[in-house]
Motif scaffolding. Structure first.
Motif, PDB file in Angstrom:
ATOM      1  N   SER A 189      -7.629 -34.120  35.890  1.00 20.87           N
ATOM      2  CA  SER A 189      -8.945 -34.173  35.248  1.00 20.87           C
ATOM      3  C   SER A 189      -8.836 -34.816  33.868  1.00 20.87           C
ATOM      4  O   SER A 189      -7.807 -34.730  33.202  1.00 20.87           O
ATOM      5  N   TYR A 190      -9.915 -35.449  33.481  1.00 25.08           N
ATOM      6  CA  TYR A 190      -9.952 -36.157  32.201  1.00 25.08           C
ATOM      7  C   TYR A 190     -10.146 -35.181  31.048  1.00 25.08           C
ATOM      8  O   TYR A 190     -10.961 -34.269  31.125  1.00 25.08           O
ATOM      9  N   SER A 191      -9.408 -35.408  29.984  1.00 25.80           N
ATOM     10  CA  SER A 191      -9.551 -34.612  28.773  1.00 25.80           C
ATOM     11  C   SER A 191     -10.661 -35.205  27.920  1.00 25.80           C
ATOM     12  O   SER A 191     -10.703 -36.415  27.687  1.00 25.80           O
ATOM     13  N   THR A 192     -11.550 -34.348  27.455  1.00 27.73           N
ATOM     14  CA  THR A 192     -12.598 -34.789  26.538  1.00 27.73           C
ATOM     15  C   THR A 192     -12.213 -34.498  25.088  1.00 27.73           C
ATOM     16  O   THR A 192     -12.959 -34.802  24.175  1.00 27.73           O
ATOM     17  N   ASN A 193     -11.047 -33.883  24.904  1.00 29.99           N
ATOM     18  CA  ASN A 193     -10.555 -33.561  23.565  1.00 29.99           C
ATOM     19  C   ASN A 193      -9.163 -34.182  23.393  1.00 29.99           C
ATOM     20  O   ASN A 193      -8.158 -33.487  23.386  1.00 29.99           O
ATOM     21  N   PRO A 194      -9.120 -35.517  23.263  1.00 25.66           N
ATOM     22  CA  PRO A 194      -7.821 -36.200  23.219  1.00 25.66           C
ATOM     23  C   PRO A 194      -7.113 -36.007  21.884  1.00 25.66           C
ATOM     24  O   PRO A 194      -7.725 -35.642  20.880  1.00 25.66           O
ATOM     25  N   ALA A 213     -18.086 -45.007  24.626  1.00 29.58           N
ATOM     26  CA  ALA A 213     -18.518 -45.505  23.321  1.00 29.58           C
ATOM     27  C   ALA A 213     -18.260 -44.453  22.248  1.00 29.58           C
ATOM     28  O   ALA A 213     -18.532 -43.273  22.445  1.00 29.58           O
ATOM     29  N   GLY A 214     -17.713 -44.897  21.148  1.00 28.18           N
ATOM     30  CA  GLY A 214     -17.486 -44.006  20.020  1.00 28.18           C
ATOM     31  C   GLY A 214     -16.259 -43.124  20.145  1.00 28.18           C
ATOM     32  O   GLY A 214     -16.025 -42.264  19.298  1.00 28.18           O
ATOM     33  N   ARG A 215     -15.476 -43.301  21.183  1.00 32.49           N
ATOM     34  CA  ARG A 215     -14.253 -42.505  21.343  1.00 32.49           C
ATOM     35  C   ARG A 215     -13.119 -43.240  20.621  1.00 32.49           C
ATOM     36  O   ARG A 215     -12.701 -44.322  21.047  1.00 32.49           O
ATOM     37  N   PRO A 216     -12.609 -42.672  19.533  1.00 32.83           N
ATOM     38  CA  PRO A 216     -11.683 -43.414  18.670  1.00 32.83           C
ATOM     39  C   PRO A 216     -10.329 -43.756  19.305  1.00 32.83           C
ATOM     40  O   PRO A 216      -9.770 -44.805  19.002  1.00 32.83           O
ATOM     41  N   LEU A 217      -9.790 -42.894  20.173  1.00 29.63           N
ATOM     42  CA  LEU A 217      -8.477 -43.200  20.724  1.00 29.63           C
ATOM     43  C   LEU A 217      -8.530 -44.454  21.597  1.00 29.63           C
ATOM     44  O   LEU A 217      -7.693 -45.349  21.473  1.00 29.63           O
ATOM     45  N   LEU A 231      -1.257 -38.463  30.086  1.00 31.04           N
ATOM     46  CA  LEU A 231      -2.501 -38.051  29.440  1.00 31.04           C
ATOM     47  C   LEU A 231      -3.643 -38.806  30.085  1.00 31.04           C
ATOM     48  O   LEU A 231      -3.631 -40.036  30.137  1.00 31.04           O
ATOM     49  N   LYS A 232      -4.613 -38.072  30.561  1.00 31.12           N
ATOM     50  CA  LYS A 232      -5.782 -38.661  31.221  1.00 31.12           C
ATOM     51  C   LYS A 232      -6.954 -38.435  30.269  1.00 31.12           C
ATOM     52  O   LYS A 232      -7.396 -37.306  30.103  1.00 31.12           O
ATOM     53  N   ILE A 233      -7.424 -39.511  29.663  1.00 24.64           N
ATOM     54  CA  ILE A 233      -8.404 -39.417  28.582  1.00 24.64           C
ATOM     55  C   ILE A 233      -9.742 -39.985  29.024  1.00 24.64           C
ATOM     56  O   ILE A 233      -9.828 -41.149  29.444  1.00 24.64           O
ATOM     57  N   GLU A 234     -10.789 -39.174  28.896  1.00 25.07           N
ATOM     58  CA  GLU A 234     -12.141 -39.672  29.170  1.00 25.07           C
ATOM     59  C   GLU A 234     -12.547 -40.578  28.022  1.00 25.07           C
ATOM     60  O   GLU A 234     -12.551 -40.173  26.864  1.00 25.07           O
ATOM     61  N   ASP A 235     -12.888 -41.798  28.359  1.00 21.11           N
ATOM     62  CA  ASP A 235     -13.193 -42.803  27.347  1.00 21.11           C
ATOM     63  C   ASP A 235     -14.688 -43.105  27.362  1.00 21.11           C
ATOM     64  O   ASP A 235     -15.392 -42.778  28.312  1.00 21.11           O
ATOM     65  N   ALA A 238     -13.096 -42.673  33.243  1.00 21.82           N
ATOM     66  CA  ALA A 238     -14.196 -41.705  33.322  1.00 21.82           C
ATOM     67  C   ALA A 238     -14.249 -41.159  34.743  1.00 21.82           C
ATOM     68  O   ALA A 238     -13.972 -41.887  35.702  1.00 21.82           O
ATOM     69  N   PRO A 239     -14.637 -39.892  34.900  1.00 26.41           N
ATOM     70  CA  PRO A 239     -14.640 -39.288  36.233  1.00 26.41           C
ATOM     71  C   PRO A 239     -15.618 -39.932  37.204  1.00 26.41           C
ATOM     72  O   PRO A 239     -15.407 -39.891  38.407  1.00 26.41           O
ATOM     73  N   TRP A 240     -16.654 -40.564  36.712  1.00 24.80           N
ATOM     74  CA  TRP A 240     -17.666 -41.174  37.583  1.00 24.80           C
ATOM     75  C   TRP A 240     -17.364 -42.641  37.912  1.00 24.80           C
ATOM     76  O   TRP A 240     -18.042 -43.262  38.717  1.00 24.80           O
ATOM     77  N   CYS A 241     -16.319 -43.204  37.314  1.00 20.50           N
ATOM     78  CA  CYS A 241     -15.968 -44.621  37.468  1.00 20.50           C
ATOM     79  C   CYS A 241     -15.310 -44.860  38.832  1.00 20.50           C
ATOM     80  O   CYS A 241     -14.268 -44.276  39.146  1.00 20.50           O
ATOM     81  N   GLY A 242     -15.889 -45.736  39.629  1.00 21.20           N
ATOM     82  CA  GLY A 242     -15.342 -46.045  40.948  1.00 21.20           C
ATOM     83  C   GLY A 242     -13.958 -46.657  40.891  1.00 21.20           C
ATOM     84  O   GLY A 242     -13.104 -46.354  41.731  1.00 21.20           O
TER      85      GLY A 242
END
Length: 107
Positions: free
Chosen positions: A4-9, A60-64, A54-58, A28-32
């Motif tokens: 699962s994607y982390s929303t707190n990277p 707009a505005g996500r700095p990492l 590390l699985k990071i939800e990316d 992103a979890p919804w990305c095909g």
């Protein structure tokens, strides 16, 4: 492998300070395209317990993601000792992922 994607990277400074082999997956979890890459990642990471994933939800505005100049998902960043060694964008086969993993963790 993380499922699962982390929303707190972590911050970029925290990532840069990590030692050893690291795979950061931006998506992103919804990305095909991201969903299609999951079985490839699972197969490539099997038997490689030393690689931190590390699985990071990316988005707009996500700095990492912006610090790595991520534009398309999934983007896989392969790091060793905090330094980028390889990058794959929308990987389509296990072999490409395995080759990049071998660059950060030569068995």
């Amino acid at each position: 492998m993380n499922s699962s994607y982390s929303t707190n990277p972590p911050t970029r400074a925290e990532v840069d300070a990590l030692d050893g082999p690291l795979l950061i997956e931006f998506g992103a979890p919804w990305c095909g395209h991201c969903q299609a890459a999951q079985p490839l990642l699972e197969e490539a990471l099997a038997g490689r317990p030393r690689i931190r994933h590390l699985k990071i939800e990316d988005g707009a505005g996500r700095p990492l993601g912006r610090s790595f100049r991520v534009k398309l998902w999934p983007t896989l960043i392969f790091l060793r000792g905090g330094h980028e060694v390889a990058r794959l964008v929308r990987p389509g086969d296990v072999q490409a992922i395995s080759l990049a993993l071998a660059q950060i963790d030569p068995e």
